[in-house]
Design a protein around this motif. Sequence first.
Motif, mmCIF file in Angstrom:
data_model
loop_
_atom_site.group_PDB
_atom_site.id
_atom_site.type_symbol
_atom_site.label_atom_id
_atom_site.label_comp_id
_atom_site.label_asym_id
_atom_site.label_seq_id
_atom_site.Cartn_x
_atom_site.Cartn_y
_atom_site.Cartn_z
ATOM 1 N N ALA A 58 -3.135 -14.636 -3.531
ATOM 2 C CA ALA A 58 -2.818 -16.118 -4.135
ATOM 3 C C ALA A 58 -1.156 -15.575 -5.395
ATOM 4 O O ALA A 58 -0.100 -16.377 -5.213
ATOM 5 N N ALA A 59 -0.939 -14.598 -5.736
ATOM 6 C CA ALA A 59 0.251 -13.570 -6.292
ATOM 7 C C ALA A 59 1.317 -14.456 -5.282
ATOM 8 O O ALA A 59 2.327 -14.913 -6.107
ATOM 9 N N ARG A 60 1.524 -14.372 -4.256
ATOM 10 C CA ARG A 60 2.857 -14.595 -3.053
ATOM 11 C C ARG A 60 3.264 -15.770 -3.486
ATOM 12 O O ARG A 60 3.727 -15.855 -3.820
ATOM 13 N N ASP A 61 1.953 -16.279 -3.314
ATOM 14 C CA ASP A 61 2.288 -17.865 -3.533
ATOM 15 C C ASP A 61 2.672 -18.147 -4.890
ATOM 16 O O ASP A 61 3.437 -18.960 -4.969
ATOM 17 N N ARG A 62 2.155 -18.186 -5.822
ATOM 18 C CA ARG A 62 2.409 -18.426 -7.162
ATOM 19 C C ARG A 62 4.262 -17.817 -6.827
ATOM 20 O O ARG A 62 4.857 -18.839 -7.661
ATOM 21 N N LEU A 63 4.359 -16.642 -6.946
ATOM 22 C CA LEU A 63 5.735 -15.826 -7.640
ATOM 23 C C LEU A 63 6.881 -16.840 -6.098
ATOM 24 O O LEU A 63 7.487 -17.089 -6.776
ATOM 25 N N ALA A 64 5.924 -17.315 -5.265
ATOM 26 C CA ALA A 64 7.427 -18.310 -4.976
ATOM 27 C C ALA A 64 7.703 -19.021 -4.730
ATOM 28 O O ALA A 64 9.074 -19.875 -5.078
ATOM 29 N N ARG A 65 6.841 -19.981 -5.566
ATOM 30 C CA ARG A 65 6.953 -21.697 -6.468
ATOM 31 C C ARG A 65 7.884 -20.966 -7.077
ATOM 32 O O ARG A 65 8.678 -21.907 -7.351
ATOM 33 N N ILE A 66 7.485 -20.422 -8.655
ATOM 34 C CA ILE A 66 8.302 -19.435 -9.371
ATOM 35 C C ILE A 66 9.258 -20.174 -8.841
ATOM 36 O O ILE A 66 10.601 -20.136 -9.954
ATOM 37 N N ASP A 67 9.938 -19.244 -7.989
ATOM 38 C CA ASP A 67 11.047 -18.102 -7.839
ATOM 39 C C ASP A 67 12.334 -19.954 -6.860
ATOM 40 O O ASP A 67 13.228 -19.920 -6.916
ATOM 41 N N ARG A 68 11.385 -21.209 -6.188
ATOM 42 C CA ARG A 68 11.712 -21.718 -5.446
ATOM 43 C C ARG A 68 12.286 -22.438 -6.834
ATOM 44 O O ARG A 68 13.586 -23.143 -6.791
ATOM 45 N N ARG A 69 11.443 -22.735 -7.373
ATOM 46 C CA ARG A 69 12.475 -23.696 -8.721
ATOM 47 C C ARG A 69 13.343 -23.080 -9.543
ATOM 48 O O ARG A 69 14.112 -23.621 -9.337
ATOM 49 N N ILE A 70 13.290 -21.476 -9.903
ATOM 50 C CA ILE A 70 14.265 -20.688 -10.186
ATOM 51 C C ILE A 70 15.839 -21.722 -9.398
ATOM 52 O O ILE A 70 16.771 -21.620 -10.407
ATOM 53 N N GLN A 71 15.210 -20.542 -8.200
ATOM 54 C CA GLN A 71 16.797 -21.156 -6.912
ATOM 55 C C GLN A 71 17.098 -22.419 -7.398
ATOM 56 O O GLN A 71 18.318 -23.228 -7.520
ATOM 57 N N GLN A 72 16.531 -23.998 -7.885
ATOM 58 C CA GLN A 72 17.088 -25.477 -7.543
ATOM 59 C C GLN A 72 17.908 -25.259 -9.077
ATOM 60 O O GLN A 72 18.704 -25.248 -8.757
ATOM 61 N N HIS A 73 17.242 -24.460 -10.235
ATOM 62 C CA HIS A 73 17.385 -25.043 -11.085
ATOM 63 C C HIS A 73 19.100 -23.921 -11.025
ATOM 64 O O HIS A 73 20.617 -24.614 -11.688
ATOM 65 N N ARG A 74 19.315 -22.860 -10.414
ATOM 66 C CA ARG A 74 20.447 -22.189 -10.701
ATOM 67 C C ARG A 74 21.321 -22.704 -9.642
ATOM 68 O O ARG A 74 22.098 -22.407 -9.901
ATOM 69 N N GLY A 75 21.193 -23.868 -8.212
ATOM 70 C CA GLY A 75 22.339 -23.506 -7.783
ATOM 71 C C GLY A 75 22.798 -25.147 -8.201
ATOM 72 O O GLY A 75 24.214 -25.071 -8.217
ATOM 73 N N ARG A 76 21.999 -25.315 -9.176
ATOM 74 C CA ARG A 76 23.015 -27.162 -9.847
ATOM 75 C C ARG A 76 23.809 -26.745 -10.839
ATOM 76 O O ARG A 76 25.366 -26.541 -11.231
ATOM 77 N N ARG A 77 23.512 -25.443 -11.618
ATOM 78 C CA ARG A 77 23.956 -24.807 -12.399
ATOM 79 C C ARG A 77 25.123 -23.674 -12.424
ATOM 80 O O ARG A 77 26.186 -24.121 -12.802
ATOM 81 N N SER A 78 25.109 -22.821 -10.915
ATOM 82 C CA SER A 78 26.047 -21.996 -11.062
ATOM 83 C C SER A 78 27.145 -23.596 -10.334
ATOM 84 O O SER A 78 28.316 -22.861 -10.786
ATOM 85 N N TRP A 79 26.952 -24.092 -9.759
ATOM 86 C CA TRP A 79 28.486 -25.307 -8.990
ATOM 87 C C TRP A 79 28.693 -25.710 -9.938
ATOM 88 O O TRP A 79 29.767 -25.837 -10.344
ATOM 89 N N TRP A 80 28.199 -26.537 -11.180
ATOM 90 C CA TRP A 80 28.948 -26.854 -12.374
ATOM 91 C C TRP A 80 29.902 -25.650 -13.155
ATOM 92 O O TRP A 80 30.293 -26.110 -13.445
#
Lengths: 901, 115
Positions: free
Chosen positions: A55-77
């Motif tokens: 359960a922890a593995r799934d939870r963490l992966a979900r959070i990390d995916r959100r972090i990554q999407q957010h960061r991708g947009r931010r870092s390009w800008w």
Amino acid sequence: MWRRYLRFWRPSLEDDVNDELRFHLESRVEELVGQGLTPDAAAARARDEFGDVEAARDRLARIDRRIQQHRGRRSWWDATATDLRHVLRRLRRAPGITVTIIVTIAIGIGSVVSMYGVMQLLLLAPPPHVTQPERVVRYYRTFEAVPGQPARVTDQLSWPDYQWFARDAATLSSVTVVREFDVVAGATGSARKVHAAGVGPAFARTLGVRPVVGRFFADAETDPVTGTRRVVLGYRFWRRFYDGDAGVIGQTLPVKGRPYEIIGVAPRGFRGVDFADVELWLPLSVFDDGESSPSWWHRAAYSGSGILTIVGRLDAGTSLAQASDEGTRLMRAAFEERYGGSGRRVPRVAITARPVTGALDAAGTVIPEARISAWLVGVAAVVLLVSCANVAGLLILAAMRRRREVAVRMALGESRRRLAAQLVVEGIVLALAGGAAAMAVFAAGGRWLHHLLLPAMAWEPASVIDVPTAMVAIAAMTMVTIIVVLAPLAHTGRDPVSALREGDARSGLRRSRVQTGLLVAQTALGIVLLVGAGLFVRSLQALGNLRLGLEPDHVLVVQLNYAGTGRVTRDIVPVYERALERVRALPGVEGAAVSVNVPFRGASSAGIHFPGLDSMPPLPGRGYPLVNYVSPGFFRTTGTRLLAGRDFAEHERATGDVVIVNEATARLAWPGRSAIGECVQQQAGGPCATVVGVVENARLFQLVDEEPSVLVYRPLDPALDDDRALLVRVPPERIDEMRRTLWQALEALEPGLPYADITTLQSTLDPQMRPWRLGASVFVAFALVALVLAAIGLYAAVAFTVTQRTREIGVRMAIGAAAPDVAIMVVFDGLRVGLGGVAIGLLAAFWSSRFLGDLLFAVSPRDGLVLGAAAVLMLLVTIGASLVPAHRATQVDPLIALQSE
Amino acid sequence: MSGDDELDLMLGTLDGLVLRTLTWRPAHGYAIARWIHDTSGGRFRILDGALYTALHRLEEQGFVDSEWGLSDKGKRAKFYRITTAGRRHLRTESARWDRYVETVARVMNAGEAPA
């Protein structure tokens, strides 16, 4: 390293989460084993402390995916914003190059878009507000050639012609007629001459135009005989005189002094099928309204007198060829019916239906302005290419100057990707700024060209920047952007950044042959355009110095307009006489006279006989004798010199037994002796009129190429019942002021006067001057552009070499070269290229200017002064362009230069 | 400490503890877990899974940064570092915790209410 790189770009979140958790659990197990537990027990405890691992593995992966999407947009800008800030700072640091690049791009794009816009308007775009314009045709009639008379084409057809089409043409769904003319409109006192169109039945239906307010005419309202007094306002007229008030419908507008009811307003920019701005749309009956003499043009008996343009809308499925064939058939039948029984030869005619798109003259050929504009698009395209080449040169120069900065930043660990990204961002910033500036060039250039090519046309900016023009603008922008982005990359080869970093002479940064060729070519282009400009300016000068036998720029012509008042010419003649007295007393008036004919606006032929000259020799000029009736003071007013004898006296006006002849007449009739006192008769045996004066030959018809005709001036009897004009001589510099003064004086003198047409005699000649004015303006404009571009190109090239040779210059200065020596060396570098370009340019101009020969006036296409002046001007520009980098070279500090590499 | 309700209730507190741990030096998740366990004398029984969830959420909120590095024993581990925003957050959180504790203590220690 490779895996991390891959992970960075194509990250596997799950792997990362697994790694993290595995590390945790392994560490815990290790520690517990260290405390004495068995591995199995340790593992069980670690899991127990952790909770649900899956359960922890799934939870963490979900959070990390959100972090990554957010960061991708931010870092390009963030990266782009950083690059942008950096680029803007860099551009500000070198304002000279930045501004030059932007100006160059603006000139290149601006001139192409302006020229294309005009060509589009003239040749490619259909008239605005015409629905399905490809179906709308205009009819031209060709009279086939007969012996002694060449073929003749005209779009001026007659009302009976129209009636044949309206009744029998099966290829048309609708047909109408239109004729544009000038008419006086407005209430007494505020009346003015406006450009109007008289339209026939079905006009709005045929063109498919819809009014913005009110309606267009019903068919019956436009009949030439029974039409009603109704008017549709042009959009600009409506905005200007009625503030765009929709309540104008039902109001009355005086046209030719008669009350016309306003029934509608045409849409903005609508100009029928022609190019001039139409201020009022009127029914055909307007032509006869208020005229004292009976009308004739719409009668069957005058079917040959064409004054109307026939416009039709093709039925669905019919072609231009079918419409032409049918038109020819109808027209031949009509001619057979009209002339067949008369015993006269029936003219062979053919009808051609042409589209309404494109600027055609009455004979159906493309007007010269349109051809010139198409040609200029080509010149502008060359200008754009030269601009792009120069921008590339400037960018390479800028890159060279920055190479140390690049090296430092790479040493500090900035990635190549970032450096390249910055070049791209820089290119886009420059291209966008240049494009924005180009819009300013377009706005100004488009207006200027429009004014130059189509002075009478309604200019609606909305109709100039249309979709195709915008496409051209975008294409030009894209091309410039690509060049601007790629130039610094392409120039330094596959690996731009390392080349920039090394940046010394070994990396191949020499001025290439292509670059030199380009510089020579653009200098040569500049010379050719300069020579063209010079030739046209000299032509204009020669025209200005032309001895016409009169001075049109000193003369105002006044014609009183009594349309609509019901007054006939007989009543008006005394008004002219009173006006003549009044005007002569006005301060600023240097002379005034009345005459029946106005030079350049018409002439009358007359019988003439010289007693003692038994057989009349062939007459020069027109081949027949001409006469004008003038009051005393006419020659002083027009500026025609009296060669012998005297002017008429006031008391001679009514007698008619004196004449003044021109020099051509005197030469012909009394060669070798004085004409004064000789006798001139209207026909053999008639009463004698004594020659009292001889005046110089004055032009009557045109500016150039007019052989003097035999011309006799007779005194104008104040009681003569003939229309006339008042001519007033004023100082040319006060002409506008005097026009107002005259109008005020006339209004005070004659309060019931609806309108007086006051124009300069020069304005009659202006259309004749246009080809030269056009040539001079366009060539001067493009020559200036070419000069600026050549200067920029040379500057970039010379500055580039200076930057490249910094070390060499440092060495020279270190071993004692003085600053002036260095400056001279640099200027000579520029001059070498400049001289080559000038030499080739002169050869090209020498060769190509003969194509201009026909267009020039009284100046040789190989005019030495023009060629020399162009060469000197271009060399001065070359030196000027080299002086900036030369100055920079003298500022080289030997020590720094030597350390730098 | 096993139900979701309890976990949620503890979440804010756990965040504070984690951030506090990171104020001294960057650390990996295991080190943080051990440190909290040791300094609390093992009185908190925190599931390690919850701790990691807290860490990742803090990263999402921008209060911590993470970076892969090598542990003392040379193994690849994910290290967390508190950010400026994280420090600010910790300050407000601990102030609020102090007020909470003080208020609870005042009520608990008060004498009998006057009749």
